[in-house]
Design a protein around this motif. Sequence first.
Motif, mmCIF file in Angstrom:
data_model
loop_
_atom_site.group_PDB
_atom_site.id
_atom_site.type_symbol
_atom_site.label_atom_id
_atom_site.label_comp_id
_atom_site.label_asym_id
_atom_site.label_seq_id
_atom_site.Cartn_x
_atom_site.Cartn_y
_atom_site.Cartn_z
ATOM 1 N N LYS A 147 0.694 -1.253 0.014
ATOM 2 C CA LYS A 147 -0.103 -0.121 -0.021
ATOM 3 C C LYS A 147 0.858 1.272 -0.091
ATOM 4 N N ASP A 148 2.269 1.280 0.370
ATOM 5 C CA ASP A 148 2.952 2.528 0.434
ATOM 6 C C ASP A 148 2.979 2.906 -0.860
ATOM 7 N N GLN A 178 -11.310 7.451 1.468
ATOM 8 C CA GLN A 178 -11.883 8.619 1.700
ATOM 9 C C GLN A 178 -10.730 9.622 1.826
ATOM 10 N N VAL A 179 -9.750 9.564 1.223
ATOM 11 C CA VAL A 179 -8.613 10.515 1.295
ATOM 12 C C VAL A 179 -8.031 10.770 -0.253
ATOM 13 N N PHE A 184 -2.303 10.620 0.818
ATOM 14 C CA PHE A 184 -2.056 9.214 1.255
ATOM 15 C C PHE A 184 -1.060 8.906 2.399
ATOM 16 N N LEU A 185 0.176 9.686 2.155
ATOM 17 C CA LEU A 185 1.347 9.335 3.070
ATOM 18 C C LEU A 185 0.981 9.994 4.427
ATOM 19 N N GLU A 186 0.119 11.148 4.672
ATOM 20 C CA GLU A 186 -0.210 11.582 5.533
ATOM 21 C C GLU A 186 -1.102 10.807 6.449
ATOM 22 N N LEU A 191 -2.618 6.968 10.817
ATOM 23 C CA LEU A 191 -3.279 5.667 11.000
ATOM 24 C C LEU A 191 -2.455 4.763 11.465
ATOM 25 N N GLY A 192 -0.930 4.809 11.197
ATOM 26 C CA GLY A 192 0.016 3.900 11.686
ATOM 27 C C GLY A 192 0.336 2.772 10.769
#
Length: 194
Positions: A147-148, A178-179, A184-186, A191-192
């Motif tokens: 996902k990264d 929902q982003v 996405f990085l933030e 989220l962790g």
Amino acid sequence: KETTEETHKNSRILLIDGLNTFIRSFAVNPSSNDDGVHVGGMTGFLQSVGYAVRNIKPTRVIICWDGKGGSAKRRKIFPDYKANRLVRTKLNRTIAMGQQIKRLTQYLETLPVTVLATENIEADDAIAYICEQIYPMSQKFIMSTDKDYLQLVNDKVQVWSPTKKKFYFEETILEEFQVPAKNFLEYRTLLGDS
């Protein structure tokens, strides 16, 4: 300055996270050779790459592997980095993986693909650099279940998840998480990530 031929060659690039693709294949593909030796990592890898090539129809394929010492810098800063992935003992499975990767690399040398493994660099860093610095104007497709990579998605970069058989575009990320992709990085930071 790039020639028209070079521009065409790099117009639609498939970037493959080699280790991610291999480990997934090794774990789920039970194929064995005539001697009964497990070869599922190689077989599954080549099948998965073939499937992606047929569907994406790239003009160029680049397969990136983690270079030797790729995680060393991050582990120096954060000793527990990828600690849950470290192999403490040389199990037969680990030895078999290494043997299959070595043989797979030999097979890949005979194909019209570019194979990269830069010392002290992980595959995801190499792929991000290729996307943002080397071929910023090319259409790029990243093949990985990690996902990264979703933080790289924009109008020129899409992610192909081979397990979900799904492309991630900017609108797909917005719909699923929902982003916006640019955040996405933030999102992952807040989220962790175990």
